[in-house]
Design a protein around this motif. Structure first.
Motif, PDB file in Angstrom:
ATOM      1  N   ALA A  46      11.906   3.674   3.956  1.00 39.72           N
ATOM      2  CA  ALA A  46      11.368   5.188   3.611  1.00 39.72           C
ATOM      3  C   ALA A  46      12.500   6.065   3.902  1.00 39.72           C
ATOM      4  O   ALA A  46      12.764   7.061   3.345  1.00 39.72           O
ATOM      5  CB  ALA A  46      10.326   5.720   4.147  1.00 39.72           C
ATOM      6  N   LYS A  47      12.956   5.970   5.377  1.00 37.92           N
ATOM      7  CA  LYS A  47      13.933   6.841   5.582  1.00 37.92           C
ATOM      8  C   LYS A  47      15.401   6.709   4.740  1.00 37.92           C
ATOM      9  O   LYS A  47      16.502   7.474   4.922  1.00 37.92           O
ATOM     10  CB  LYS A  47      14.355   6.625   7.227  1.00 37.92           C
ATOM     11  N   GLY A  48      15.410   5.591   4.190  1.00 36.04           N
ATOM     12  CA  GLY A  48      16.817   5.154   3.575  1.00 36.04           C
ATOM     13  C   GLY A  48      17.789   5.128   4.603  1.00 36.04           C
ATOM     14  O   GLY A  48      19.242   5.313   4.285  1.00 36.04           O
ATOM     15  N   ARG A  49      17.622   4.527   5.930  1.00 36.08           N
ATOM     16  CA  ARG A  49      18.601   4.665   6.831  1.00 36.08           C
ATOM     17  C   ARG A  49      19.425   3.327   6.845  1.00 36.08           C
ATOM     18  O   ARG A  49      19.065   2.158   6.713  1.00 36.08           O
ATOM     19  CB  ARG A  49      17.914   4.274   8.528  1.00 36.08           C
ATOM     20  N   PRO A  50      20.800   3.418   6.592  1.00 34.71           N
ATOM     21  CA  PRO A  50      21.707   2.346   6.644  1.00 34.71           C
ATOM     22  C   PRO A  50      21.871   1.459   7.772  1.00 34.71           C
ATOM     23  O   PRO A  50      22.573   0.469   7.838  1.00 34.71           O
ATOM     24  CB  PRO A  50      23.036   3.109   6.431  1.00 34.71           C
ATOM     25  N   PRO A 134      10.560   6.982  14.339  1.00 31.96           N
ATOM     26  CA  PRO A 134      11.743   7.925  14.325  1.00 31.96           C
ATOM     27  C   PRO A 134      11.343   9.271  13.733  1.00 31.96           C
ATOM     28  O   PRO A 134      10.286   9.549  13.057  1.00 31.96           O
ATOM     29  CB  PRO A 134      12.642   7.066  13.381  1.00 31.96           C
ATOM     30  N   SER A 135      12.257  10.066  13.628  1.00 27.63           N
ATOM     31  CA  SER A 135      12.173  11.480  13.002  1.00 27.63           C
ATOM     32  C   SER A 135      11.554  11.331  11.639  1.00 27.63           C
ATOM     33  O   SER A 135      12.450  10.368  10.794  1.00 27.63           O
ATOM     34  CB  SER A 135      13.193  12.413  13.024  1.00 27.63           C
ATOM     35  N   ALA A 136      10.654  11.974  10.943  1.00 25.21           N
ATOM     36  CA  ALA A 136      10.219  11.971   9.598  1.00 25.21           C
ATOM     37  C   ALA A 136      11.036  12.756   8.750  1.00 25.21           C
ATOM     38  O   ALA A 136      10.436  13.381   7.801  1.00 25.21           O
ATOM     39  CB  ALA A 136       8.757  12.400   9.553  1.00 25.21           C
ATOM     40  N   ASN A 137      12.403  12.252   8.626  1.00 24.92           N
ATOM     41  CA  ASN A 137      13.190  12.770   7.526  1.00 24.92           C
ATOM     42  C   ASN A 137      14.050  11.730   6.956  1.00 24.92           C
ATOM     43  O   ASN A 137      14.309  10.638   7.679  1.00 24.92           O
ATOM     44  CB  ASN A 137      14.085  13.804   8.209  1.00 24.92           C
ATOM     45  N   LEU A 138      14.707  11.891   5.905  1.00 27.70           N
ATOM     46  CA  LEU A 138      15.486  11.193   5.275  1.00 27.70           C
ATOM     47  C   LEU A 138      16.894  10.924   5.914  1.00 27.70           C
ATOM     48  O   LEU A 138      17.221  12.085   6.564  1.00 27.70           O
ATOM     49  CB  LEU A 138      15.880  11.420   3.725  1.00 27.70           C
ATOM     50  N   LEU A 142      17.990  17.012   8.113  1.00 33.17           N
ATOM     51  CA  LEU A 142      17.692  17.511   9.266  1.00 33.17           C
ATOM     52  C   LEU A 142      16.273  17.035   9.893  1.00 33.17           C
ATOM     53  O   LEU A 142      15.250  16.697   8.889  1.00 33.17           O
ATOM     54  CB  LEU A 142      17.379  19.195   9.062  1.00 33.17           C
ATOM     55  N   SER A 143      16.185  17.012  11.098  1.00 34.55           N
ATOM     56  CA  SER A 143      14.677  16.556  11.489  1.00 34.55           C
ATOM     57  C   SER A 143      13.642  17.537  11.036  1.00 34.55           C
ATOM     58  O   SER A 143      13.832  18.626  11.364  1.00 34.55           O
ATOM     59  CB  SER A 143      14.815  16.332  13.199  1.00 34.55           C
ATOM     60  N   PRO A 144      12.517  17.083  10.813  1.00 34.43           N
ATOM     61  CA  PRO A 144      11.254  17.928  10.372  1.00 34.43           C
ATOM     62  C   PRO A 144      10.755  18.663  11.605  1.00 34.43           C
ATOM     63  O   PRO A 144      10.001  17.763  12.239  1.00 34.43           O
ATOM     64  CB  PRO A 144      10.527  17.130   9.376  1.00 34.43           C
ATOM     65  N   LEU A 171      13.487  19.989  19.464  1.00 34.94           N
ATOM     66  CA  LEU A 171      14.348  19.278  19.837  1.00 34.94           C
ATOM     67  C   LEU A 171      14.134  17.690  20.053  1.00 34.94           C
ATOM     68  O   LEU A 171      12.863  17.484  20.464  1.00 34.94           O
ATOM     69  CB  LEU A 171      14.747  19.517  21.080  1.00 34.94           C
ATOM     70  N   GLU A 172      14.620  16.546  19.665  1.00 36.44           N
ATOM     71  CA  GLU A 172      14.460  15.338  20.100  1.00 36.44           C
ATOM     72  C   GLU A 172      13.990  14.948  21.514  1.00 36.44           C
ATOM     73  O   GLU A 172      14.460  15.913  22.131  1.00 36.44           O
ATOM     74  CB  GLU A 172      15.599  14.598  19.654  1.00 36.44           C
ATOM     75  N   SER A 173      13.476  14.060  21.644  1.00 33.14           N
ATOM     76  CA  SER A 173      12.930  13.578  23.233  1.00 33.14           C
ATOM     77  C   SER A 173      14.473  13.179  23.913  1.00 33.14           C
ATOM     78  O   SER A 173      15.373  12.835  23.356  1.00 33.14           O
ATOM     79  CB  SER A 173      12.149  12.587  23.309  1.00 33.14           C
TER      80      SER A 173
HETATM   81 MG    MG Z   1      16.239  11.352  13.713  1.00 37.18          MG
END
Ligand code: MG
Ligand code: AMP
Length: 316
Positions: A46-50, A134-138, A142-144, A171-173
């Motif tokens: 879903a994230k399209g993370r490489p 993980p963060s719910a962005n592509l 940017l992180s949502p 901000l991220e944890s």
């Molecule tokens: Mg992230």
């Protein structure tokens, strides 16, 4: 997809192996059942993370966290002081922990956090198991920090989005590894280093410069390395090699063969990747891996295979 404040609908989606986005006090998370290889593969798809980097497992309590990870004195101190809250702790994985190998990227450590956001707490209680998120962005976006951001980027790919309004920290944890003594700061985030150091009464390792380069999380990121040798893009296995196959056209082989996906499905292949590598590593001294197409999740699968084939470098 339903955008909802209905926690039970989101918990039901998670139980069915589907994805649910939910607010935490840091950013919105893209959650899936951490114990399901398929759900975790769907997160990456879903994230399209490489790349398959290890994910953070979200749990409702320290007690639940201790069923996934081994908490030594330092980890206990930090958990008691900062949980629930925006601090992620990396600890050794419990040997009988049911979390997917894909979620921990095959490592024998695990990243755990108890979030403070009421909607996240309710969802984790209702689901009653660890949620990889993980963060719910592509990937690369940017992180949502609002449900609308998630809907715009991932609306078609999640079963539910729990709308808890804008997130407060944004901000991220902060990520602290308790695998080292003193513990090390792997990523700066919602809890300040100074506050962690004050709670522990000592200085954290990490953040230093080595050989002129900052020791950033990317460079510190360990990766799973099999003990067996791994030969990539193999057309056919050689004598003595076990075969990590992909797709329907598997060369004849007298030795051990595990197929990532007999039908050539890349999400299924991702779900099986680490479990198959671990099993082959336990049973063989040499592994030959067939070619996996460099499209969709194939990119992340190949990235991990290349890292596993070059196991001695840490600077990846
Ligand atoms: Mg992230
Ligand atoms: P995110 O994708 O933003 O949720 O970030 C997850 C990050 O947690 C990864 O990029 C890693 O840096 C870190 N992480 C998760 N598990 C581990 C682990 N077992 N060891 C070290 N770092 C980890």
């Amino acid at each position: 997809m339903v955008q909802t404040s209905d926690i039970s609908a989101a918990a039901k989606a998670l139980k069915a192996g589907e994805l649910a986005a939910f607010p935490t006090e840091t950013v919105y998370g893209l959650g899936g059942d951490a114990c399901s290889d398929t759900a975790v593969a769907a997160i990456f798809a879903a994230k399209g993370r490489p790349q398959f980097n290890p994910l953070i497992m979200h749990v409702e309590s320290l007690e639940k966290a201790r069923s996934c990870g081994v908490f030594g004195d330092r980890a206990m101190q930090l958990a008691k002081h900062f949980w629930p809250g925006p601090l992620t702790l990396v600890v050794p994985k419990q040997p009988d922990c049911a979390v997917s190998l894909l979620a921990t990227a095959g490592l024998d450590s695990i990243a755990l956090r108890v979030p403070a956001h009421p909607a996240a707490c309710q969802l984790l209680k209702a689901f009653a198991g660890p949620v990889a998120a993980p963060s719910a962005n592509l990937s690369g976006r940017l992180s949502p920090t609002q449900a609308g951001h998630v809907r715009d980027q991932l609306g078609g790919k999640v079963a539910a989005i729990v709308d808890g309004g804008p997130t407060s920290v944004g901000l991220e944890s902060t990520i602290v590894s308790c695998l080292t003594e003193p513990p090390s700061l792997l990523r700066a985030g919602g809890v300040a280093r100074e506050d962690i150091e004050a709670a522990l009464g000592l200085q954290l390792a990490g953040g230093e410069i080595e050989d002129g380069k900052p020791l950033s999380p990317g460079q510190l990121q360990h990766h799973y390395a099999p003990e067996a040798s791994l030969r990539l893009n193999a057309d056919a296995p050689e004598e003595g090699e076990a075969l990590l196959a992909f797709g329907p056209a598997v060369p004849a082989h007298g030795g051990l063969i595990l197929n990532l996906s007999p039908s050539g499905d890349l999400v299924e292949a991702a779900a099986n990747l680490f479990a198959h590598l671990h099993e082959l590593d336990a049973k063989a001294q040499a592994i030959a891996a067939m070619r996996v197409p460099e499209v969709g999740l194939g990119e992340a699968i190949n990235d991990r295979l290349r890292r596993a084939a070059a196991p001695r470098t840490l600077d990846v």
